[in-house]
Structure formats: C-alpha cells, structure tokens
Scaffold this active site. Structure first.
Site, short mmCIF file in Angstrom:
data_model
loop_
_atom_site.label_atom_id
_atom_site.label_comp_id
_atom_site.label_asym_id
_atom_site.label_seq_id
_atom_site.Cartn_x
_atom_site.Cartn_y
_atom_site.Cartn_z
N GLY A 163 -3.60 -43.66 -22.66
CA GLY A 163 -4.75 -44.43 -23.13
C GLY A 163 -5.77 -43.58 -23.86
O GLY A 163 -5.47 -42.47 -24.32
N CYS A 164 -6.99 -44.11 -23.94
CA CYS A 164 -7.98 -43.59 -24.88
C CYS A 164 -8.58 -42.22 -24.53
O CYS A 164 -9.24 -41.62 -25.36
CB CYS A 164 -9.11 -44.60 -25.04
SG CYS A 164 -8.57 -46.09 -25.90
N PHE A 165 -8.38 -41.74 -23.29
CA PHE A 165 -8.95 -40.42 -22.97
C PHE A 165 -8.04 -39.28 -23.41
O PHE A 165 -8.41 -38.11 -23.39
CB PHE A 165 -9.24 -40.28 -21.46
CG PHE A 165 -8.04 -40.44 -20.57
CD1 PHE A 165 -7.12 -39.41 -20.43
CD2 PHE A 165 -7.82 -41.62 -19.86
CE1 PHE A 165 -6.01 -39.55 -19.60
CE2 PHE A 165 -6.71 -41.78 -19.04
CZ PHE A 165 -5.81 -40.73 -18.91
#
Length: 395
Positions: A163-165
């Site tokens: 995901g986005c991290f």
C-alpha cells in the site's frame, strides 16, 4: 583462515546508502480531472445516479489533482463490463492485465534509472520490487529481471500488497541491503496500476468513491548503493536512518482486501487527523540524534494520500507553504500513485534543485524527511541528507 568477525567486517560498506539515480514512467493514457466525473459515470453506465455524480464532481474538484495517467482506457473497460460494476466478480480480468503491465511499466522506469546511473546493468546485485497491483508466482520481480536482462544471480525481494507507505519501506530495505553488502547496487522499483481497484460508483461506500477520485498509475525506480565511485556515479541523496511504526488507535483506518471483485479499498474519515496528530512524534524521534527540531529547516517529501492529509500536516507542524510544494505538484500532475509517489517527489525535488540553481539536491537545505503513510495505519520515516550540487550542474 579468516574469522567470522573478519568475514563480517569485509562484507559491510563504510558509508551510508546513497540514491544514485531515479527514473519514472506512466502509461500513455492521460485523463484530466475536470473531465473525469463525466467519463467515469458514462463508462460505468451510472449516469442515472445524478446526486452521486454531483458528489463525485465535488470530490474531484477538491482533490487538487489536475490529471492522472491510467492504463485502463475506454476500449478495455468496454470489453470488461464487470470491472465497471461496483461489486462484480472480475479478479481474473484484472489479474490478466496487471500481471503483464506492472512489470512492463516498472521496466520503463528502471531503464531510465539505469541510463542515468550510467553503469552496466550487470553491476546490479539486488532487486526490490513493490506493487499493490495484483499478485503472481514467480512474481513481478522475476518478470522484471527477465525483461531487463539482469543476471540470474540477482538477489530479489518481492513486496506485494503493502500500500501507500511502501515508498518509504523500499528505501529502508535498500538501505539495509546496500550498507550490509559491500559493493551492492540495489535496483528498487515501485509499479502501480489501478486496474485492480477501478470499479463503478455506489452510494453505500463513499470511501470507495474517494479512491476513484484520487488514484493514478505510475512506476518509479531508484538505484541505491553505499560508497559511490564518484568518478562514474553521481550521488543524489544519502539515506541516514529509517523507521516504521503503527500509529496508536488507528485499527481499520486504511485497509484493502483482495476479493473476487478486485482490490476493495476502505478508509475512515479521520485518516488526516490520525496522521497529523502523530506525525510530530515520528519527526522528533527521527531527528533528535541530529539535534533538529525546526521542521521548516528540512526539505519535505510526504506521500500525498490526498489534499486533506497534506493540509492538516502543514497546519499541525506550522510548515511554510513551500515545504510541501514538490509533494503537492506531484499529486496535482499524477494523482495518488500509492508506493511510487514519494520516489516521483524525490525526482521532482532534485530536478527543481538543479534547475533552480540551489546549492544542494534538497532545495538548498542539508537535511530532509521522507514520509510514507498507508494501511495499518503504518508510517515510514526516512531521514535524508542532501548532496552538494556540483557547480557545473547548476548552470
């Protein structure tokens, strides 16, 4: 005979891991945000949902995004009507696309990074590949190794469904690999294609609609190595420290589930609040060893989850407007490309610094921070040290 300690010592690099090159790529299909609501409701045969369409228009207007790039075009979506429904079995069709296209887009970014690095690709010792778009065995790391013609002995690490991290995660891993393996040159690739999350609108799950207003496709690649040979390599940023943490009271704040209908995406309303409330603690822990507590003295690269996250972080920390300029620029030109975003911003920052005649790659400043925010709610914090810009490069 060498002792274990001697062997261990010989294996380690001397200096910090350094970013040596950056490359980015997007699909050719570009969609302007102003036109997107009409296109989206038409292609998903949802024009009858007039109130929801107005709501979606407002989301797109507030997104601070001008345009996005998407592999999915009208032709593909017309051939796959199940991808246009809100919840129809469509994983096979999605997988068929991303299993091929994710490594391909990654190859484009990697080729640019290798070209900038200027060294033979046979010198790449490690590959870290990251995507939240589909899964396969052997993975996108294997496919990319074949596409690029890397050595079969390249040491691969495949990261799916982060995901986005994860733009922060890949730098943290590349740092450990480069510093613990003398002479290592790590190719890092993040490649994201929204074919896995695209779906039609529903008025029961507005968080799904938020994702449709924000997400875009893109791939970014960096080459990381310690002890650069400055006669042939040009250091851009040093990776000084890296940390990961799960924020308190954030269970279920951001999550995604891979199902027959594709990757579903859920987020709670207060994600910007949770991040902005906790960000100072991450900064304080990262910069205490350097004696830095003025957040405006840093150059900033933050994952642009959405405009509200950036606004609240800016306000909570009292950041000057220019601090998040590079971050906001990438959001406006590409949308939220999940893990690839922060690497696009890194690229934007070094380019601006060179073209603007700054004395360092970090907008003229010495120290900087790179943040990733994503499912968990997980935060990655990377401390960056800029590199002086050579005089001839700044003219």
């Amino acid at each position: 005979m060498a002792s274990v300690e001697e062997i261990r010592k010989a294996q380690r690099a001397h200096g910090p891991a350094t970013v040596l090159a950056i490359g980015t790529a997007t699909p050719s299909n570009c969609i302007t945000q102003a036109d997107y609501p009409d296109y989206y409701f038409r292609i998903t045969k949802s024009d009858h949902m007039t109130e929801l369409k107005e709501k979606f228009k407002r989301m797109c207007d507030k997104s601070m995004i001008k345009k996005r790039y998407m592999y999915l075009n009208e032709e593909i979506l017309n051939e796959n009507p199940n991808m246009c429904a809100y919840m129809a079995p469509s994983l096979d069709a999605r997988q068929t696309i991303v299993v091929v296209e994710v490594p391909k887009l990654g190859k484009e970014a990697a080729t640019k990074a290798i070209k900038e690095w200027g060294q033979p690709k046979s010198k790449i010792t490690h590959l870290v590949f990251c995507t939240t778009s589909g899964v396969d065995m052997p993975g996108a790391d294997y496919q990319l190794t074949k596409l690029l013609g890397l050595r079969p002995s390249v040491k691969r690490l495949m990261m799916y469904q982060q995901g986005c991290f994860a733009g922060g995660t890949v730098l943290r891993l590349a740092k450990d690999l480069a510093e613990n393996n003398k002479g290592a040159r790590v190719l890092v690739v993040c490649s994201e294609i929204t074919a896995v999350t695209f779906r039609g609108p529903t008025d029961t799950h507005l968080d799904s609609l938020v994702g449709q207003a924000l997400f875009g496709d893109g791939a970014a690649a960096v080459i990381v190595g310690a002890d650069p040979d400055t006669s042939v390599e040009r250091p851009l940023f040093e990776l000084i420290s890296a940390a990961q943490t799960i924020l308190p009271d954030s269970d279920g704040a951001i999550d995604g589930h891979l199902r027959e209908v594709g990757l579903t995406f859920h987020l709670l309303k207060d994600v910007p609040g949770i991040i902005s409330k906790n960000i100072e603690k991450s900064l304080a822990e990262a910069f205490a060893p350097l004696g830095i507590s003025d957040w405006n003295s840093l150059f900033w690269i933050a994952h642009p989850g959405g405009p509200a996250i950036l606004d609240q972080v800016e306000s909570k920390l009292g950041l000057k407007e220019e601090k998040l300029r590079a971050t906001r620029h990438v959001l406006s030109e590409y949308g939220n490309m999940s893990s690839a975003c922060v690497l696009f911003i890194l690229d934007e920052m070094r380019r601006n610094s060179l073209e603007g005649g700054k004395v360092t790659t970090g907008e003229g400043l010495e120290w900087g921070v790179l943040f990733g925010f994503g499912p968990g709610l997980t935060v990655e914090t990377v401390v960056l040290h800029s590199v002086p810009v050579p005089v001839e490069a700044s003219h």
